[in-house]
Design a protein around this motif. Structure first.
Motif, PDB file in Angstrom:
ATOM      1  N   THR A 179       0.818  -1.211   0.000  1.00 21.68           N
ATOM      2  CA  THR A 179       0.000   0.000   0.000  1.00 21.68           C
ATOM      3  C   THR A 179       0.852   1.262   0.000  1.00 21.68           C
ATOM      4  O   THR A 179       0.342   2.346  -0.233  1.00 21.68           O
ATOM      5  CB  THR A 179      -0.945   0.041   1.214  1.00 21.68           C
ATOM      6  OG1 THR A 179      -0.193  -0.184   2.404  1.00 21.68           O
ATOM      7  CG2 THR A 179      -2.034  -0.996   1.086  1.00 21.68           C
ATOM      8  N   ASP A 180       2.163   1.094   0.249  1.00 27.28           N
ATOM      9  CA  ASP A 180       3.040   2.253   0.091  1.00 27.28           C
ATOM     10  C   ASP A 180       3.927   2.079  -1.131  1.00 27.28           C
ATOM     11  O   ASP A 180       5.057   2.573  -1.177  1.00 27.28           O
ATOM     12  CB  ASP A 180       3.872   2.538   1.362  1.00 27.28           C
ATOM     13  CG  ASP A 180       4.685   1.340   1.823  1.00 27.28           C
ATOM     14  OD1 ASP A 180       5.564   1.530   2.676  1.00 27.28           O
ATOM     15  OD2 ASP A 180       4.458   0.221   1.325  1.00 27.28           O
ATOM     16  N   GLU A 181       3.368   1.386  -2.119  1.00 29.46           N
ATOM     17  CA  GLU A 181       3.929   1.358  -3.461  1.00 29.46           C
ATOM     18  C   GLU A 181       5.285   0.685  -3.607  1.00 29.46           C
ATOM     19  O   GLU A 181       6.051   1.020  -4.498  1.00 29.46           O
ATOM     20  CB  GLU A 181       4.061   2.787  -4.044  1.00 29.46           C
ATOM     21  CG  GLU A 181       2.848   3.676  -3.869  1.00 29.46           C
ATOM     22  CD  GLU A 181       1.756   3.384  -4.880  1.00 29.46           C
ATOM     23  OE1 GLU A 181       2.060   3.353  -6.079  1.00 29.46           O
ATOM     24  OE2 GLU A 181       0.614   3.165  -4.450  1.00 29.46           O
ATOM     25  N   GLN A 182       5.578  -0.248  -2.724  1.00 25.42           N
ATOM     26  CA  GLN A 182       6.841  -0.968  -2.907  1.00 25.42           C
ATOM     27  C   GLN A 182       6.557  -2.438  -3.158  1.00 25.42           C
ATOM     28  O   GLN A 182       5.498  -2.941  -2.787  1.00 25.42           O
ATOM     29  CB  GLN A 182       7.712  -0.826  -1.657  1.00 25.42           C
ATOM     30  CG  GLN A 182       8.162   0.603  -1.429  1.00 25.42           C
ATOM     31  CD  GLN A 182       8.999   0.701  -0.185  1.00 25.42           C
ATOM     32  OE1 GLN A 182       9.850  -0.157   0.055  1.00 25.42           O
ATOM     33  NE2 GLN A 182       8.760   1.719   0.620  1.00 25.42           N
ATOM     34  N   GLN A 183       7.544  -3.099  -3.738  1.00 26.01           N
ATOM     35  CA  GLN A 183       7.309  -4.500  -4.072  1.00 26.01           C
ATOM     36  C   GLN A 183       7.555  -5.420  -2.901  1.00 26.01           C
ATOM     37  O   GLN A 183       8.519  -5.263  -2.156  1.00 26.01           O
ATOM     38  CB  GLN A 183       8.242  -4.924  -5.217  1.00 26.01           C
ATOM     39  CG  GLN A 183       7.638  -4.659  -6.565  1.00 26.01           C
ATOM     40  CD  GLN A 183       8.251  -5.522  -7.655  1.00 26.01           C
ATOM     41  OE1 GLN A 183       8.984  -6.472  -7.368  1.00 26.01           O
ATOM     42  NE2 GLN A 183       7.948  -5.194  -8.886  1.00 26.01           N
ATOM     43  N   LEU A 184       6.654  -6.376  -2.767  1.00 22.48           N
ATOM     44  CA  LEU A 184       6.834  -7.375  -1.728  1.00 22.48           C
ATOM     45  C   LEU A 184       6.686  -8.761  -2.354  1.00 22.48           C
ATOM     46  O   LEU A 184       5.961  -8.930  -3.332  1.00 22.48           O
ATOM     47  CB  LEU A 184       5.762  -7.230  -0.644  1.00 22.48           C
ATOM     48  CG  LEU A 184       5.813  -6.019   0.260  1.00 22.48           C
ATOM     49  CD1 LEU A 184       4.670  -6.066   1.250  1.00 22.48           C
ATOM     50  CD2 LEU A 184       7.140  -5.949   1.010  1.00 22.48           C
ATOM     51  N   VAL A 185       7.368  -9.724  -1.753  1.00 20.35           N
ATOM     52  CA  VAL A 185       7.222 -11.101  -2.191  1.00 20.35           C
ATOM     53  C   VAL A 185       6.351 -11.834  -1.177  1.00 20.35           C
ATOM     54  O   VAL A 185       6.656 -11.821   0.015  1.00 20.35           O
ATOM     55  CB  VAL A 185       8.599 -11.801  -2.261  1.00 20.35           C
ATOM     56  CG1 VAL A 185       8.418 -13.255  -2.649  1.00 20.35           C
ATOM     57  CG2 VAL A 185       9.502 -11.074  -3.229  1.00 20.35           C
ATOM     58  N   ILE A 186       5.305 -12.438  -1.657  1.00 15.94           N
ATOM     59  CA  ILE A 186       4.444 -13.181  -0.744  1.00 15.94           C
ATOM     60  C   ILE A 186       4.658 -14.661  -1.034  1.00 15.94           C
ATOM     61  O   ILE A 186       4.333 -15.150  -2.123  1.00 15.94           O
ATOM     62  CB  ILE A 186       2.963 -12.835  -0.968  1.00 15.94           C
ATOM     63  CG1 ILE A 186       2.765 -11.328  -1.032  1.00 15.94           C
ATOM     64  CG2 ILE A 186       2.111 -13.483   0.113  1.00 15.94           C
ATOM     65  CD1 ILE A 186       3.135 -10.592   0.223  1.00 15.94           C
ATOM     66  N   LYS A 187       5.209 -15.354  -0.074  1.00 17.98           N
ATOM     67  CA  LYS A 187       5.528 -16.762  -0.301  1.00 17.98           C
ATOM     68  C   LYS A 187       4.373 -17.644   0.116  1.00 17.98           C
ATOM     69  O   LYS A 187       3.743 -17.415   1.149  1.00 17.98           O
ATOM     70  CB  LYS A 187       6.771 -17.139   0.507  1.00 17.98           C
ATOM     71  CG  LYS A 187       7.993 -16.365   0.079  1.00 17.98           C
ATOM     72  CD  LYS A 187       9.196 -16.750   0.907  1.00 17.98           C
ATOM     73  CE  LYS A 187      10.383 -15.895   0.505  1.00 17.98           C
ATOM     74  NZ  LYS A 187      11.451 -15.998   1.504  1.00 17.98           N
ATOM     75  N   GLY A 188       4.174 -18.673  -0.661  1.00 16.97           N
ATOM     76  CA  GLY A 188       3.110 -19.609  -0.319  1.00 16.97           C
ATOM     77  C   GLY A 188       2.200 -19.783  -1.512  1.00 16.97           C
ATOM     78  O   GLY A 188       2.300 -19.075  -2.511  1.00 16.97           O
ATOM     79  N   ARG A 189       1.307 -20.747  -1.394  1.00 25.25           N
ATOM     80  CA  ARG A 189       0.397 -20.988  -2.496  1.00 25.25           C
ATOM     81  C   ARG A 189      -0.951 -20.380  -2.208  1.00 25.25           C
ATOM     82  O   ARG A 189      -1.576 -20.738  -1.207  1.00 25.25           O
ATOM     83  CB  ARG A 189       0.170 -22.492  -2.650  1.00 25.25           C
ATOM     84  CG  ARG A 189       1.352 -23.298  -3.062  1.00 25.25           C
ATOM     85  CD  ARG A 189       0.838 -24.542  -3.722  1.00 25.25           C
ATOM     86  NE  ARG A 189       1.137 -24.497  -5.136  1.00 25.25           N
ATOM     87  CZ  ARG A 189       1.968 -25.329  -5.741  1.00 25.25           C
ATOM     88  NH1 ARG A 189       2.558 -26.254  -5.050  1.00 25.25           N
ATOM     89  NH2 ARG A 189       2.179 -25.241  -7.030  1.00 25.25           N
ATOM     90  N   PRO A 190      -1.411 -19.526  -3.082  1.00 23.56           N
ATOM     91  CA  PRO A 190      -2.758 -18.986  -2.885  1.00 23.56           C
ATOM     92  C   PRO A 190      -3.773 -20.118  -2.972  1.00 23.56           C
ATOM     93  O   PRO A 190      -3.592 -21.047  -3.764  1.00 23.56           O
ATOM     94  CB  PRO A 190      -2.957 -18.016  -4.039  1.00 23.56           C
ATOM     95  CG  PRO A 190      -1.635 -17.862  -4.701  1.00 23.56           C
ATOM     96  CD  PRO A 190      -0.751 -18.969  -4.265  1.00 23.56           C
TER      97      PRO A 190
END
Lengths: 107, 268
Positions: free
Chosen positions: A43-54
């Motif tokens: 939400t502050d416009e930076q990239q994040l990696v979300i690990k795991g399977r949706p």
């Protein structure tokens, strides 16, 4: 009453303060990487990696709850679709307030 | 709009507080019927202390709290014949909730509940066997997820208002006057906080509708009052009643019961 599961509201900037802890973040899904992780924009416009399977198809905005495992990534336990339209500014403000002046209401 | 110009305390101001609450200071005779609705986080509930008077209420930020609203995720849903219990986790903690199921409307409301979905809850804060619990009287699944950020912002706002009020109360104040209008339900705190936020959100029609719903005859009806009845009795066009209901519902002051035409005040 069980208080063992609080998850701190974070954006990318606040994530680094909570590495190793349970966090929650809303991200805008950018792309998925090999089925095991998703790249999103915080939400502050930076990239994040979300690990795991949706657990299924993702909407544009997703809230992930899980453990922050680095400054830029979260090991997701729970994925919640937040739809395709969301006010990220409001959510970002909540993150800042929940970690700042009003921390005592949240954590 | 009536604003008495004396200064005093206690209606924890802010737009979310129902305008019909009179003087919730511990000293005055407290009827549950006039308790406002507070947006809270589970953490605030966990930290709430028992109220000082004899009522089994709790204090949050120094304010007596009975009606609360929360948003969180459902867990551990368990259905029995006459009631449903579940846990709400809003990210700040978890609290047990209980919803009595008495009629088809109630059944419909809980049918849509599944573990892992976000819901908005309106309920009474109670203590049972030493543990805090919510006796829920209204549940809605969240459709627009902006509600979540919005709810937490409301919690923060409510907290700010209550804290300011607490500070004002501590500071010496010359003979605070307690204003009680003859019928009780129109008394309004004129503290600056209220003036700034509160009643401007509710129009006079909204208040008339709310007052009608809070008549003993209306409160006594389990199914609530049909919109048409209100329109006829108050001689207000249906569309205005509809608008009023939406505004009151979003403030947590009323809720729809058996269908979208019947409403009840949350104060009952």
């Amino acid at each position: 009453m069980d208080t063992s599961n609080p998850a701190v509201f974070v954006n990318a900037e606040l994530l680094r303060m909570h590495v190793g802890r349970r966090v929650r973040a809303v991200i805008q899904v950018l792309r998925s990487e090999g089925g095991n992780s998703v790249i999103g924009k915080s939400t502050d416009e930076q990239q994040l990696v979300i690990k795991g399977r949706p657990p299924g198809p993702l909407s544009t905005y997703v809230e992930v709850i899980g453990i922050a495992d680095s400054n830029q990534s979260i090991q997701a336990e729970i994925w919640s679709n937040f739809g395709d339209v969301l006010d990220t500014v409001a959510y970002n403000n909540v993150c800042q307030l929940a970690n700042g002046d009003f921390k005592h209401l949240f954590i | 709009m009536m604003f008495e110009s004396s200064q005093f305390e206690t209606t924890a101001g802010g737009g979310f507080v129902s305008s019909q609450s009179t003087d919730p200071s511990p000293a005055s005779a407290k009827s549950r019927d006039n308790q406002p609705m507070y947006p809270v986080t589970v953490k605030q509930i966990i930290e709430a202390t028992p109220s000082t008077d004899d009522k089994p209420n709790f204090l949050i930020d120094g304010v007596d709290v009975y009606n609360v609203k929360l948003i969180g995720m459902v867990f551990d849903k368990s259905e029995r014949l006459t009631d449903v219990s579940f846990v709400i986790d809003d990210g700040t903690g978890r609290i047990g909730c209980h919803r009595w199921v008495n009629d088809p409307h109630d059944t419909n409301e809980v049918e849509g509940l599944r573990d892992g979905i976000y819901v908005r809850i309106h309920g009474h804060l109670r203590s049972f066997q030493g543990k805090k619990q919510l006796v829920v009287y209204a549940i809605r699944p969240v459709n627009d997820y902006n509600e979540i950020a919005n709810h937490f912002l409301e919690c923060i706002h409510a907290h700010c208002c209550s804290s300011k009020l607490q500070e004002q109360n501590r500071a010496p104040v010359s003979a605070p006057l307690s204003i009680n209008a003859p019928n009780g339900s129109h008394a309004v705190s004129s503290s600056q906080i209220s003036q700034e936020y509160n009643l401007d959100g509710l129009g006079s029609i909204d208040k008339m509708v709310l007052d009608y719903l809070q008549l003993p005859s209306s409160l006594a009806q389990e199914k609530g009052v049909h919109r048409n009845e209100i329109a006829q009795k108050l001689k207000i066009p249906q569309e205005k009643i509809l608008e009023a209901m939406e505004a009151l519902e979003s403030e947590g002051l009323v809720y729809s019961t058996i269908d979208e035409f019947h409403y009840k005040s949350t104060a009952s």
